[in-house]
Write a protein that holds these residues in place. Structure first.
Motif, PDB file in Angstrom:
ATOM      1  N   MET A   1       0.841  -1.185   0.000  1.00 29.98           N
ATOM      2  CA  MET A   1       0.000   0.000   0.000  1.00 29.98           C
ATOM      3  C   MET A   1       0.885   1.247   0.000  1.00 29.98           C
ATOM      4  N   VAL A   2       0.581   2.174  -0.860  1.00 25.89           N
ATOM      5  CA  VAL A   2       1.349   3.405  -0.990  1.00 25.89           C
ATOM      6  C   VAL A   2       0.807   4.440  -0.009  1.00 25.89           C
ATOM      7  N   PHE A   3       1.702   5.139   0.665  1.00 24.92           N
ATOM      8  CA  PHE A   3       1.311   6.189   1.601  1.00 24.92           C
ATOM      9  C   PHE A   3       1.121   7.484   0.831  1.00 24.92           C
ATOM     10  N   ASP A   4      -0.063   8.051   0.898  1.00 24.53           N
ATOM     11  CA  ASP A   4      -0.373   9.282   0.175  1.00 24.53           C
ATOM     12  C   ASP A   4      -0.229  10.476   1.123  1.00 24.53           C
ATOM     13  N   TYR A   5       0.879  11.187   0.990  1.00 22.42           N
ATOM     14  CA  TYR A   5       1.154  12.313   1.874  1.00 22.42           C
ATOM     15  C   TYR A   5       0.127  13.434   1.717  1.00 22.42           C
ATOM     16  N   LYS A   7      -3.018  13.211   1.078  1.00 20.06           N
ATOM     17  CA  LYS A   7      -4.253  12.881   1.799  1.00 20.06           C
ATOM     18  C   LYS A   7      -4.028  12.904   3.301  1.00 20.06           C
ATOM     19  N   GLU A   8      -2.880  12.409   3.738  1.00 23.99           N
ATOM     20  CA  GLU A   8      -2.591  12.309   5.165  1.00 23.99           C
ATOM     21  C   GLU A   8      -2.287  13.676   5.789  1.00 23.99           C
ATOM     22  N   ILE A  24       4.770  20.957  11.835  1.00 20.06           N
ATOM     23  CA  ILE A  24       5.157  19.960  10.849  1.00 20.06           C
ATOM     24  C   ILE A  24       5.719  18.757  11.605  1.00 20.06           C
ATOM     25  N   PRO A  25       5.156  17.575  11.372  1.00 20.66           N
ATOM     26  CA  PRO A  25       5.628  16.395  12.097  1.00 20.66           C
ATOM     27  C   PRO A  25       7.034  15.984  11.668  1.00 20.66           C
TER      28      PRO A  25
END
Length: 48
Positions: A1-5, A7-8, A24-25
Motif C-alpha cells: 500500500m502506498v502512503f499518500d502524503y 491525503k494524510e 510539521i511532524p
C-alpha cells in the motif's frame, strides 16, 4: 500500500487562505546532491 502524503497531511499541502502557524511532524527523508544530468549515461554527474 502506498502512503499518500497529500491525503494524510492536507494541512501541509493545501493551506488555508489566511496565514496560520502549523506544526510539521518529524519525518525521514533522503537527499541527493550533485551536479550534472544524472539521467545521462557516462555523464558528468558527480556527488559531493
Amino acid at each position: 500500500m502506498v502512503f499518500d502524503y497529500k491525503k494524510e497531511y492536507k494541512d501541509l499541502y493545501f493551506p488555508k487562505k489566511k496565514p496560520e502557524l502549523i506544526t510539521i511532524p518529524e519525518m525521514n527523508y533522503l537527499a541527493v546532491s550533485g551536479s550534472g544530468d544524472p539521467n545521462k549515461e557516462d555523464g558528468t554527474y558527480k556527488t559531493f
